[in-house]
Scaffold this motif. Sequence first.
Motif, PDB file in Angstrom:
ATOM      1  N   SER A  58       0.737  -1.230   0.065  1.00  0.00           N
ATOM      2  CA  SER A  58      -0.083   0.093   0.004  1.00  0.00           C
ATOM      3  C   SER A  58       0.748   1.175   0.073  1.00  0.00           C
ATOM      4  N   ASN A  59       0.319   2.485   0.052  1.00  0.00           N
ATOM      5  CA  ASN A  59       0.834   3.582   0.171  1.00  0.00           C
ATOM      6  C   ASN A  59       1.454   3.652   1.656  1.00  0.00           C
ATOM      7  N   LYS A  60       2.503   4.628   1.924  1.00  0.00           N
ATOM      8  CA  LYS A  60       2.694   4.828   3.181  1.00  0.00           C
ATOM      9  C   LYS A  60       2.283   5.819   3.995  1.00  0.00           C
ATOM     10  N   ALA A  61       2.096   5.569   5.365  1.00  0.00           N
ATOM     11  CA  ALA A  61       1.366   6.833   6.018  1.00  0.00           C
ATOM     12  C   ALA A  61       1.969   6.989   7.451  1.00  0.00           C
ATOM     13  N   LYS A  62       1.869   7.972   7.855  1.00  0.00           N
ATOM     14  CA  LYS A  62       2.374   8.385   9.127  1.00  0.00           C
ATOM     15  C   LYS A  62       1.508   7.577  10.324  1.00  0.00           C
ATOM     16  N   LEU A  63       2.345   7.074  11.356  1.00  0.00           N
ATOM     17  CA  LEU A  63       1.734   6.428  12.650  1.00  0.00           C
ATOM     18  C   LEU A  63       2.278   6.945  13.767  1.00  0.00           C
ATOM     19  N   PRO A  64       1.606   8.006  14.264  1.00  0.00           N
ATOM     20  CA  PRO A  64       2.100   8.223  15.822  1.00  0.00           C
ATOM     21  C   PRO A  64       1.398   7.385  16.793  1.00  0.00           C
ATOM     22  N   THR A  65       2.444   6.840  17.694  1.00  0.00           N
ATOM     23  CA  THR A  65       2.009   5.902  18.737  1.00  0.00           C
ATOM     24  C   THR A  65       2.444   6.391  20.150  1.00  0.00           C
ATOM     25  N   ARG A  66       1.934   5.641  21.098  1.00  0.00           N
ATOM     26  CA  ARG A  66       2.343   6.024  22.510  1.00  0.00           C
ATOM     27  C   ARG A  66       4.025   5.781  22.618  1.00  0.00           C
ATOM     28  N   PHE A  67       4.467   4.843  21.694  1.00  0.00           N
ATOM     29  CA  PHE A  67       5.975   4.364  21.797  1.00  0.00           C
ATOM     30  C   PHE A  67       6.983   5.533  21.024  1.00  0.00           C
ATOM     31  N   GLY A  68       6.268   6.079  19.970  1.00  0.00           N
ATOM     32  CA  GLY A  68       7.182   7.133  19.063  1.00  0.00           C
ATOM     33  C   GLY A  68       6.291   7.151  17.810  1.00  0.00           C
TER      34      GLY A  68
ATOM     35  N   LEU B  97       0.780  -5.817   8.071  1.00  0.00           N
ATOM     36  CA  LEU B  97       1.193  -4.450   8.346  1.00  0.00           C
ATOM     37  C   LEU B  97       2.866  -4.437   8.527  1.00  0.00           C
ATOM     38  N   VAL B  98       3.425  -3.432   7.906  1.00  0.00           N
ATOM     39  CA  VAL B  98       4.999  -3.099   8.196  1.00  0.00           C
ATOM     40  C   VAL B  98       4.988  -1.734   9.011  1.00  0.00           C
ATOM     41  N   ILE B  99       5.298  -1.754  10.200  1.00  0.00           N
ATOM     42  CA  ILE B  99       5.532  -0.330  10.744  1.00  0.00           C
ATOM     43  C   ILE B  99       7.062  -0.392  11.058  1.00  0.00           C
TER      44      ILE B  99
END
Length: 195
Positions: free
Chosen positions: A6-16, A35-37
């Motif tokens: 897929s396209n890439k997107a930002k993923l802000p999390t409690r870890f960073g 998923l790949v994070i």
Amino acid sequence: MKVEFSNKAKLPTRFGNFIIQGVREETQNGVFEHLVIFSNELLETPLVRVHSECLTGDVFGSLKCDCGGELALAMEQIAQSKQGGMLIYLRQEGRGIGLFNKVNAYALQDQGYDTIEANRALGLADDARNYDVVGEIFKHFGIKKIQLLTNNPHKIKWIEKYVDLERSSIIIESNCHNAHYLQVKKDKMGHLLEE
């Protein structure tokens, strides 16, 4: 096997802050979406966790396993890694037996079966997972060497087909609900559960 990203997107999390990308895998057994994070920068030997989905542990916080704790610790360590890192989240619930069968296995565990005995009583494999898509993910990202967060020797054998790897342990403190489960992983599946 056919693999699409897929396209890439930002993923802000409690870890960073991470980047997220979907991976669609088409095989003769069906279509699976993983998923790949990953961190913004992946250096020569990134820290990698290949994590199989565990809805009960990852989402609901089940204390019967160590999955949710391993996932959280992996994301925390990847966020802090100077080499950058990646979490590959595979949709292979219950070591590949699926959610429905996993709940049936849980019911047998409530009657005293261990995790291996429960799978076998249901006519299922001890571990039915497949990691071929991981090789395609590494190719896509141009990754040739990793530091792999795992205690599972079976996973190491699969993944070293695709990249050079060094293993780093990922140890979660046991509790009264999962102590026997962890002992079975160590004794019957050879998991490396000592630092």
